[in-house]
Scaffold this motif. Structure first.
Motif, PDB file in Angstrom:
ATOM      1  N   ASP A 164      54.752  37.681  54.096  1.00  0.00           N
ATOM      2  CA  ASP A 164      54.274  37.651  55.875  1.00  0.00           C
ATOM      3  C   ASP A 164      53.003  38.646  56.055  1.00  0.00           C
ATOM      4  O   ASP A 164      52.634  37.923  56.834  1.00  0.00           O
ATOM      5  N   SER A 165      53.309  39.609  55.723  1.00  0.00           N
ATOM      6  CA  SER A 165      52.311  40.740  55.991  1.00  0.00           C
ATOM      7  C   SER A 165      50.584  40.412  55.226  1.00  0.00           C
ATOM      8  O   SER A 165      49.923  40.469  55.923  1.00  0.00           O
ATOM      9  N   PHE A 166      50.514  39.657  53.809  1.00  0.00           N
ATOM     10  CA  PHE A 166      49.575  38.627  53.404  1.00  0.00           C
ATOM     11  C   PHE A 166      48.929  37.860  53.859  1.00  0.00           C
ATOM     12  O   PHE A 166      47.586  37.812  54.695  1.00  0.00           O
ATOM     13  N   GLU A 191      45.618  36.096  58.632  1.00  0.00           N
ATOM     14  CA  GLU A 191      45.335  35.671  60.382  1.00  0.00           C
ATOM     15  C   GLU A 191      44.698  36.081  61.230  1.00  0.00           C
ATOM     16  O   GLU A 191      43.883  36.156  61.658  1.00  0.00           O
ATOM     17  N   LEU A 192      45.288  37.359  61.272  1.00  0.00           N
ATOM     18  CA  LEU A 192      44.034  38.533  62.070  1.00  0.00           C
ATOM     19  C   LEU A 192      42.899  38.695  61.843  1.00  0.00           C
ATOM     20  O   LEU A 192      41.863  39.183  62.759  1.00  0.00           O
ATOM     21  N   LYS A 193      42.420  38.828  60.357  1.00  0.00           N
ATOM     22  CA  LYS A 193      40.753  38.681  60.361  1.00  0.00           C
ATOM     23  C   LYS A 193      40.258  37.440  59.701  1.00  0.00           C
ATOM     24  O   LYS A 193      39.593  37.372  58.712  1.00  0.00           O
ATOM     25  N   PRO A 236      40.798  35.260  49.927  1.00  0.00           N
ATOM     26  CA  PRO A 236      41.540  36.768  50.073  1.00  0.00           C
ATOM     27  C   PRO A 236      42.674  36.946  49.082  1.00  0.00           C
ATOM     28  O   PRO A 236      42.573  38.470  48.590  1.00  0.00           O
ATOM     29  N   LEU A 237      42.839  36.320  47.955  1.00  0.00           N
ATOM     30  CA  LEU A 237      43.415  36.520  46.530  1.00  0.00           C
ATOM     31  C   LEU A 237      42.506  37.140  45.805  1.00  0.00           C
ATOM     32  O   LEU A 237      43.271  38.383  45.077  1.00  0.00           O
ATOM     33  N   GLU A 238      41.117  37.398  46.204  1.00  0.00           N
ATOM     34  CA  GLU A 238      40.509  38.321  45.466  1.00  0.00           C
ATOM     35  C   GLU A 238      39.945  39.582  45.733  1.00  0.00           C
ATOM     36  O   GLU A 238      39.461  40.648  45.738  1.00  0.00           O
ATOM     37  N   GLU A 239      39.373  39.035  47.631  1.00  0.00           N
ATOM     38  CA  GLU A 239      38.812  40.243  48.958  1.00  0.00           C
ATOM     39  C   GLU A 239      39.923  41.412  49.674  1.00  0.00           C
ATOM     40  O   GLU A 239      39.751  42.258  49.249  1.00  0.00           O
TER      41      GLU A 239
END
Length: 363
Positions: free
Chosen positions: A47-49, A54-56, A63-66
């Motif tokens: 959920d945090s991921f 979503e926030l950014k 996102p899995l790399e960044e």
């Protein structure tokens, strides 16, 4: 498959990565004799991921790399001086992404709110990357947070207040929070100075020299007691032999347990007016005359097990502690309550002392 679904599949690997890093970091610090308060790790919750993406929205191409903290390790130490030592060890033992790592304490201006920690983005370095146990983690990154206990306290409290930046804080509270941040930082510095002074005192005790015109080596405190018994192990052995003859079994105690007994010896000695190592030495020499008989009374107060046998494991330091307790007067004994003792054992020792004193009067 979207990124959240991909991360669900990868999360167990990140979890294993965090646990492997914890074991490795503990081993590195232990080998270098650096004490730590806590080392903990986790993989980012799904959920945090998802919320971070979503926030950014639009920030991450992949996102899995960044996102750098899918695996997170936190190291909490006691002293600011340990931060520098561990900083070097992290750089020696991991491949550090300097671009994304930061000493957050250096980025705050003097009028900004906060008291922050070091953050490192790391990968397994080439030394370990070829080892079978690390192969599956070669492409993974982790964030290591490094902070003192006081920095961690500040982070926990400020998180509870929910102020993320200087601009969030009401003007009414700013001055108070700035002052508190300064106090935490000052306390960290002062603890380092106390640690250094403790080292100087231990050397003075060892060399039997004075500090600031005070004979620290003859003063009754935990440091002098520890050194005294390390240099006079025969005293501990003599008292253990007396305990053994009384029926006690030997307990191979760890350092924390032994330090606890030594601390009790200091406290009860001062209660009895024994305020110097010299006076304690005299007391221990004279007490050997009655210690054996007294310790036997204490041991026999122990409740037998189902086979009718009594079992009480202890060591020489504990025997000395029991003998010191025997010298408390009725009122002192009534009010004496060592924190680490169970009520049951304490009561049996108190009954033993009263029995022994009564028997002594009859003789």
């Amino acid at each position: 498959m979207n990124f959240v679904e991909q991360y669900k599949e990868l999360k167990p690997i990140y979890e294993r990565f965090s646990q492997s890093l914890i074991v490795l970091i503990k081993s590195i610090l232990d080998v270098n004799e650096i004490k730590y308060h806590l080392i903990e790790g986790r993989s980012k919750e799904i959920d945090s991921f998802k919320n971070k993406i979503e926030l950014k929205k639009g920030k991450y191409g992949n996102p899995l790399e960044e996102i750098m903290d899918l695996c997170g390790i936190r190291i909490i130490v006691y002293y600011q001086t340990d931060i520098d030592k561990i900083d070097s060890l992290i750089r020696e033992n991991f491949e550090v992404d300097l671009k994304n790592s930061v000493d957050k304490s250096t980025i705050l201006k003097s009028n900004e709110f906060g008291y922050l920690s070091n953050h490192y983005i790391i990968k397994i370095n080439s030394v370990r990357s070829h080892l079978p146990e690390w192969l599956k983690f070669n492409d993974l990154k982790a964030e290591i947070q490094l902070r003192t206990v006081l920095q961690h306290s500040w982070a926990a409290i400020s998180h509870e207040l929910e102020y993320k930046s200087n601009f969030d804080i009401p003007d009414l509270l700013k001055r108070k929070l700035f002052r508190l941040a300064g106090l935490f930082e000052l306390a960290d510095e002062q603890f380092v100075q106390v640690k250094q002074k403790q080292f100087e005192l231990s050397k003075a005790i060892e060399n039997k020299t004075d500090i600031e015109n005070i004979s620290v080596y003859n003063e009754m405190n935990l440091d002098t007691i520890k050194y005294y018994f390390s240099e006079n192990e025969s005293i501990l052995e003599d008292y253990w032999i007396l305990g053994q003859k009384a029926g006690f079994d030997y307990a191979d105690t760890n350092d924390d347990r032994t330090d606890s007994y030594f601390s009790h010896i200091v406290n009860i000695s001062k209660l009895l007016g024994i305020n110097s190592i010299e006076t304690l030495t005299e007391f221990l020499e004279n007490s050997k005359k009655f210690a054996g008989e007294y310790l036997k009374v204490v041991f026999l107060q122990q409740k037998p097990d189902e086979n009718g046998e009594r079992m009480w494991m202890a060591d020489g330091a504990f025997m000395i502690y029991l003998v010191l307790m025997s010298q408390l007067n009725e009122n002192e004994l009534k009010n004496y309550q060592p924190k680490s003792w169970s009520t049951d054992i304490l009561q049996r020792v108190k009954v033993s002392i009263e029995k022994w004193k009564t028997n002594k009067k009859k003789k």
